[in-house]
Design a protein around this motif. Sequence first.
Motif, PDB file in Angstrom:
ATOM      1  N   GLN A   3      18.383 -24.305  93.141  1.00 37.28           N
ATOM      2  CA  GLN A   3      19.047 -22.911  92.373  1.00 37.28           C
ATOM      3  C   GLN A   3      17.462 -23.249  91.295  1.00 37.28           C
ATOM      4  OE1 GLN A   3      20.901 -25.610  89.657  1.00 37.28           O
ATOM      5  NE2 GLN A   3      22.789 -25.896  90.457  1.00 37.28           N
ATOM      6  N   LEU A   4      18.123 -21.402  90.693  1.00 32.71           N
ATOM      7  CA  LEU A   4      17.044 -20.902  89.064  1.00 32.71           C
ATOM      8  C   LEU A   4      17.839 -20.622  88.552  1.00 32.71           C
ATOM      9  CD1 LEU A   4      16.091 -19.560  92.735  1.00 32.71           C
ATOM     10  CD2 LEU A   4      15.460 -17.672  91.454  1.00 32.71           C
ATOM     11  N   VAL A   5      16.974 -21.355  87.457  1.00 32.91           N
ATOM     12  CA  VAL A   5      17.283 -21.428  85.958  1.00 32.91           C
ATOM     13  C   VAL A   5      16.334 -20.899  84.930  1.00 32.91           C
ATOM     14  CG1 VAL A   5      18.174 -23.124  83.894  1.00 32.91           C
ATOM     15  CG2 VAL A   5      18.192 -23.535  86.681  1.00 32.91           C
ATOM     16  N   LEU A  20      10.848 -15.137  78.486  1.00 27.02           N
ATOM     17  CA  LEU A  20      11.750 -15.544  79.425  1.00 27.02           C
ATOM     18  C   LEU A  20      10.687 -16.301  80.583  1.00 27.02           C
ATOM     19  CD1 LEU A  20      14.180 -12.239  80.176  1.00 27.02           C
ATOM     20  CD2 LEU A  20      14.200 -13.943  78.445  1.00 27.02           C
ATOM     21  N   SER A  21      11.318 -17.294  81.070  1.00 32.82           N
ATOM     22  CA  SER A  21      11.264 -18.003  82.217  1.00 32.82           C
ATOM     23  C   SER A  21      12.800 -18.679  83.080  1.00 32.82           C
ATOM     24  CB  SER A  21      10.887 -19.665  81.736  1.00 32.82           C
ATOM     25  OG  SER A  21       9.937 -19.713  80.476  1.00 32.82           O
ATOM     26  N   CYS A  22      11.846 -18.471  84.183  1.00 32.61           N
ATOM     27  CA  CYS A  22      12.965 -18.603  85.979  1.00 32.61           C
ATOM     28  C   CYS A  22      12.223 -20.101  86.609  1.00 32.61           C
ATOM     29  CB  CYS A  22      12.863 -17.563  86.181  1.00 32.61           C
ATOM     30  SG  CYS A  22      14.383 -18.106  88.106  1.00 32.61           S
ATOM     31  N   VAL A  23      12.707 -21.380  85.968  1.00 31.10           N
ATOM     32  CA  VAL A  23      12.649 -22.155  86.900  1.00 31.10           C
ATOM     33  C   VAL A  23      13.301 -22.010  88.078  1.00 31.10           C
ATOM     34  CG1 VAL A  23      11.802 -24.823  87.454  1.00 31.10           C
ATOM     35  CG2 VAL A  23      11.632 -22.920  84.728  1.00 31.10           C
ATOM     36  N   LYS A  75       4.022 -24.951  89.105  1.00 31.74           N
ATOM     37  CA  LYS A  75       5.401 -24.742  88.406  1.00 31.74           C
ATOM     38  C   LYS A  75       6.784 -24.863  88.642  1.00 31.74           C
ATOM     39  CE  LYS A  75       2.877 -25.523  84.458  1.00 31.74           C
ATOM     40  NZ  LYS A  75       3.365 -25.638  82.243  1.00 31.74           N
ATOM     41  N   ASN A  76       6.712 -24.228  89.710  1.00 33.76           N
ATOM     42  CA  ASN A  76       7.607 -23.242  90.027  1.00 33.76           C
ATOM     43  C   ASN A  76       8.258 -22.302  89.693  1.00 33.76           C
ATOM     44  OD1 ASN A  76       7.317 -24.065  93.248  1.00 33.76           O
ATOM     45  ND2 ASN A  76       9.000 -25.016  92.422  1.00 33.76           N
ATOM     46  N   THR A  77       7.827 -21.408  88.651  1.00 34.97           N
ATOM     47  CA  THR A  77       8.507 -20.687  87.862  1.00 34.97           C
ATOM     48  C   THR A  77       7.697 -19.371  87.523  1.00 34.97           C
ATOM     49  OG1 THR A  77       8.284 -22.645  85.966  1.00 34.97           O
ATOM     50  CG2 THR A  77       8.550 -20.732  85.180  1.00 34.97           C
ATOM     51  N   VAL A  78       8.912 -18.535  87.150  1.00 37.43           N
ATOM     52  CA  VAL A  78       7.725 -16.700  86.851  1.00 37.43           C
ATOM     53  C   VAL A  78       8.689 -16.748  85.450  1.00 37.43           C
ATOM     54  CG1 VAL A  78      10.213 -15.565  87.499  1.00 37.43           C
ATOM     55  CG2 VAL A  78       7.771 -14.975  87.540  1.00 37.43           C
ATOM     56  N   TYR A  94      18.248 -10.992  85.460  1.00 37.68           N
ATOM     57  CA  TYR A  94      18.489 -12.578  85.659  1.00 37.68           C
ATOM     58  C   TYR A  94      17.494 -12.131  86.901  1.00 37.68           C
ATOM     59  CZ  TYR A  94      22.847 -11.382  85.451  1.00 37.68           C
ATOM     60  OH  TYR A  94      24.593 -11.360  84.620  1.00 37.68           O
ATOM     61  N   CYS A  95      16.769 -13.625  86.854  1.00 40.52           N
ATOM     62  CA  CYS A  95      15.935 -13.706  88.539  1.00 40.52           C
ATOM     63  C   CYS A  95      16.077 -13.742  89.101  1.00 40.52           C
ATOM     64  CB  CYS A  95      14.861 -15.116  88.051  1.00 40.52           C
ATOM     65  SG  CYS A  95      13.979 -15.693  88.559  1.00 40.52           S
TER      66      CYS A  95
END
Length: 115
Positions: A3-5, A20-23, A75-78, A94-95
């Motif tokens: 899942q991407l959040v 914005l963050s996307c994990v 952190k698997n984050t963008v 959207y990521c």
Amino acid sequence: QVQLVESGGGLVQAGGSLRLSCVVSESISSINSWTWYHQAPGKQRDLVARINSGGSTNYADSVKGRFTISRDNAKNTVYLQMNSLKPEDTGVYYCKVVAASVAYFGQGTQVTVSS
């Protein structure tokens, strides 16, 4: 299931900033690219910024010099740092992650820029 959040959206005045963050919920091996898209009300989803596994970035002309994409692999984050926001930046962001030719999308985060 992967899942991407996304998070970090909100209401901001023109000229303001948001980050914005996307994990990614779990580790995905061999991520090829991270991409942010923007979908304005009633419009198609357009690419805003992309960063690939090598760290190369590209941006839509409309955001060059204002937005910056970055990632934290640990952190698997963008992230998408958005400065000098304009009313036309309003929409859902959207990521997307591509890994091994499989694309994963997040649910989106709403950004509203008031004039």
